[in-house]
Design a protein around this motif. Structure first.
Motif, PDB file in Angstrom:
ATOM      1  N   PHE A  13       0.826  -1.208   0.000  1.00 15.74           N
ATOM      2  CA  PHE A  13       0.000   0.000   0.000  1.00 15.74           C
ATOM      3  C   PHE A  13       0.861   1.261   0.000  1.00 15.74           C
ATOM      4  CE2 PHE A  13      -2.249   3.337   2.383  1.00 15.74           C
ATOM      5  CZ  PHE A  13      -3.353   3.500   1.552  1.00 15.74           C
ATOM      6  N   ALA A  14       1.931   1.262   0.819  1.00 13.92           N
ATOM      7  CA  ALA A  14       2.833   2.420   0.883  1.00 13.92           C
ATOM      8  C   ALA A  14       3.507   2.655  -0.462  1.00 13.92           C
ATOM      9  CB  ALA A  14       3.875   2.204   1.980  1.00 13.92           C
ATOM     10  N   HIS A  15       3.922   1.571  -1.118  1.00 12.84           N
ATOM     11  CA  HIS A  15       4.571   1.708  -2.421  1.00 12.84           C
ATOM     12  C   HIS A  15       3.590   2.249  -3.465  1.00 12.84           C
ATOM     13  CE1 HIS A  15       7.828  -0.705  -0.705  1.00 12.84           C
ATOM     14  NE2 HIS A  15       8.559  -0.311  -1.727  1.00 12.84           N
ATOM     15  N   ILE A  16       2.334   1.797  -3.400  1.00 13.96           N
ATOM     16  CA  ILE A  16       1.331   2.292  -4.350  1.00 13.96           C
ATOM     17  C   ILE A  16       1.093   3.791  -4.152  1.00 13.96           C
ATOM     18  CG2 ILE A  16      -1.116   2.175  -4.993  1.00 13.96           C
ATOM     19  CD1 ILE A  16      -1.020  -0.819  -4.364  1.00 13.96           C
ATOM     20  N   VAL A  17       0.978   4.207  -2.879  1.00 13.19           N
ATOM     21  CA  VAL A  17       0.779   5.633  -2.579  1.00 13.19           C
ATOM     22  C   VAL A  17       1.961   6.454  -3.071  1.00 13.19           C
ATOM     23  CG1 VAL A  17       0.574   7.324  -0.715  1.00 13.19           C
ATOM     24  CG2 VAL A  17      -0.736   5.204  -0.615  1.00 13.19           C
ATOM     25  N   LEU A  18       3.180   5.978  -2.838  1.00  9.62           N
ATOM     26  CA  LEU A  18       4.374   6.705  -3.276  1.00  9.62           C
ATOM     27  C   LEU A  18       4.447   6.788  -4.797  1.00  9.62           C
ATOM     28  CD1 LEU A  18       7.047   5.287  -0.776  1.00  9.62           C
ATOM     29  CD2 LEU A  18       6.058   7.572  -0.801  1.00  9.62           C
ATOM     30  N   ILE A  19       4.054   5.705  -5.470  1.00  8.62           N
ATOM     31  CA  ILE A  19       4.054   5.723  -6.935  1.00  8.62           C
ATOM     32  C   ILE A  19       3.046   6.740  -7.460  1.00  8.62           C
ATOM     33  CG2 ILE A  19       3.456   4.363  -8.988  1.00  8.62           C
ATOM     34  CD1 ILE A  19       4.622   1.919  -7.532  1.00  8.62           C
ATOM     35  N   PHE A  23       3.889  10.085  -9.548  1.00  2.00           N
ATOM     36  CA  PHE A  23       3.245  10.317 -10.840  1.00  2.00           C
ATOM     37  C   PHE A  23       2.610  11.704 -10.891  1.00  2.00           C
ATOM     38  CE2 PHE A  23      -0.652  10.232 -13.401  1.00  2.00           C
ATOM     39  CZ  PHE A  23      -0.115   9.925 -14.652  1.00  2.00           C
ATOM     40  N   MET A  24       1.932  12.080  -9.814  1.00  2.00           N
ATOM     41  CA  MET A  24       1.282  13.389  -9.767  1.00  2.00           C
ATOM     42  C   MET A  24       2.304  14.519  -9.824  1.00  2.00           C
ATOM     43  SD  MET A  24      -1.639  12.604  -6.886  1.00  2.00           S
ATOM     44  CE  MET A  24      -2.150  14.313  -6.801  1.00  2.00           C
ATOM     45  N   CYS A  25       3.466  14.308  -9.193  1.00  2.00           N
ATOM     46  CA  CYS A  25       4.501  15.344  -9.196  1.00  2.00           C
ATOM     47  C   CYS A  25       5.157  15.484 -10.566  1.00  2.00           C
ATOM     48  CB  CYS A  25       5.566  15.019  -8.149  1.00  2.00           C
ATOM     49  SG  CYS A  25       5.002  15.156  -6.443  1.00  2.00           S
ATOM     50  N   LEU A  26       5.356  14.355 -11.245  1.00  2.00           N
ATOM     51  CA  LEU A  26       6.089  14.362 -12.516  1.00  2.00           C
ATOM     52  C   LEU A  26       5.190  14.529 -13.728  1.00  2.00           C
ATOM     53  CD1 LEU A  26       8.623  11.463 -11.797  1.00  2.00           C
ATOM     54  CD2 LEU A  26       9.059  13.928 -11.709  1.00  2.00           C
ATOM     55  N   PHE A  27       3.885  14.344 -13.538  1.00  2.00           N
ATOM     56  CA  PHE A  27       2.969  14.373 -14.679  1.00  2.00           C
ATOM     57  C   PHE A  27       3.003  15.717 -15.406  1.00  2.00           C
ATOM     58  CE2 PHE A  27      -1.303  15.339 -16.354  1.00  2.00           C
ATOM     59  CZ  PHE A  27      -1.384  14.361 -17.329  1.00  2.00           C
TER      60      PHE A  27
END
Length: 281
Positions: A13-19, A23-27
Motif C-alpha cells: 500500500f505504501a509503495h502504491i501511494v508513493l508511486i 506520478f502526480m509530481c512528474l505528470f
C-alpha cells in the motif's frame, strides 16, 4: 504469519501511494516537455501524450527572437538568484550566529524584532521601497533585486534553529582560547557545520528569487534587464495573432533548467538540513 502478512500488505500500500504521488509530481513536468515538442497548430488541436517533432524548431524560435531576449533574461535571473542565494545564506547565518553565540543587552529585543519583520508582507512596503531605490538611483537595475536578500528573517530563523541543535558553544569557546578571531571562527568552524542548512536554504532562496515576479515587475523597465518571469508574462500578453504556444512551452522548459541544475547539485543536503541532524554535546 498474520503479522508478516499485514506488514506485507502495508508495504505494498505504501509503495502504491508513493508511486501515485510521484506520478502526480512528474505528470505536469512531462506534459510541459511534451508540449515543448509540438508546434502552435498542433497544440491548438488538443492534448497529446506523443512527443512532436518541433522541439528544435521551437528552440530556434526562442533563440532567434530578437524582440524577446529570453537567454538574456535567463542570464539576468541566474545573476539575481545566485547572488541573492549567496548573500542571503551567508548573512543570515552570520546574524543567527551572532544572536546565538553572544550574550548582550537587547538580544531578546533583536530576535523579536527580526521575527516581527517575518510576518510583514512585501506588498506593504512596496511603494516606500520603490521611492527609496529611485532616490538612490537604482531604479531599472538588478541591484534592488539582490541587495534586500541580505535581510531574510525566515532564513535567519532556520539558521538559528539549526545552530541551536548543531553547534555546541564549547566549540566556539575552545576556538577563542586557541586565539581564533571571531570571523575566522565563523568562516572556518561554524560555516562548515552549517553546510547542510546553507545548502537547503540556498535552494529555496534561489528558486524563490527565480520565480519572483512582483518586485522585478515594479523595478525593471528595460527589456535587456528583465528576468524570466517578466519576459514570459510579457509574451503571454502579446497580440493573440502572434501568440505561439509552442514557443512559450519551450521558454518555460529552458527557464527551469538552471533550477534543476541547482537542485541536483545541492539536493543531497536537503534531508540533513531539514531534519537538523546535529546534536549538542
Amino acid at each position: 504469519m498474520k503479522t508478516n502478512s499485514g506488514k506485507h500488505v502495508m508495504s505494498i500500500f505504501a509503495h502504491i501511494v508513493l508511486i501515485l504521488l510521484s506520478f502526480m509530481c512528474l505528470f505536469f513536468f512531462a506534459i510541459l516537455l511534451i508540449n515543448a515538442t509540438h508546434s502552435h497548430a498542433e497544440l491548438q488541436k488538443g492534448f497529446s501524450i506523443i512527443p512532436g517533432k518541433h522541439f528544435l524548431d521551437n528552440l530556434r524560435s526562442v533563440a532567434n527572437d530578437g524582440s524577446f531576449p529570453m537567454f538574456r533574461g535567463i542570464i539576468n535571473s541566474v545573476i539575481v538568484s545566485g547572488c541573492s542565494a549567496a548573500l542571503c545564506t551567508y548573512f543570515s547565518s552570520l546574524t543567527a550566529y551572532g544572536i546565538y553565540a553572544y550574550d548582550f543587552k537587547g538580544k531578546k529585543v533583536a530576535f523579536t524584532f527580526i521575527m516581527a519583520i517575518l510576518v510583514m508582507p512585501t506588498q506593504v512596503t512596496a511603494m516606500g521601497f520603490l521611492r527609496l531605490i529611485t532616490k538612490m538611483g537604482m531604479y531599472d537595475s538588478l541591484l534592488p533585486l539582490i541587495i534586500p536578500s541580505i535581510a531574510s528573517p525566515a532564513v535567519f530563523y532556520f539558521m538559528y534553529s539549526y545552530l541551536q541543535s548543531s553547534l555546541p558553544l564549547s566549540l566556539v569557546e575552545a576556538a577563542r582560547i586557541d586565539g581564533s578571531g571571531e570571523f575566522h571562527t565563523f568562516n572556518r568552524i561554524v560555516l562548515p557545520i552549517m553546510k547542510p542548512a546553507i545548502a537547503v536554504q540556498a535552494i529555496f532562496t534561489f528558486v524563490g528569487s527565480w520565480n519572483n515576479y512582483f518586485v522585478p515587475a515594479l523595478v525593471i523597465q528595460s527589456k535587456n534587464k528583465m528576468t524570466v518571469p517578466i519576459l514570459i508574462a510579457t509574451l503571454r500578453g502579446a497580440d493573440y495573432m502572434n501568440f505561439d504556444m509552442g514557443k512559450i512551452y519551450m521558454m518555460i522548459t529552458v527557464a527551469i533548467v538552471p533550477i534543476i541544475i541547482v537542485y541536483l547539485l545541492l539536493s543531497k543536503y536537503i534531508i540533513a538540513g531539514v531534519t537538523l541532524g546535529g546534536v549538542k554535546e
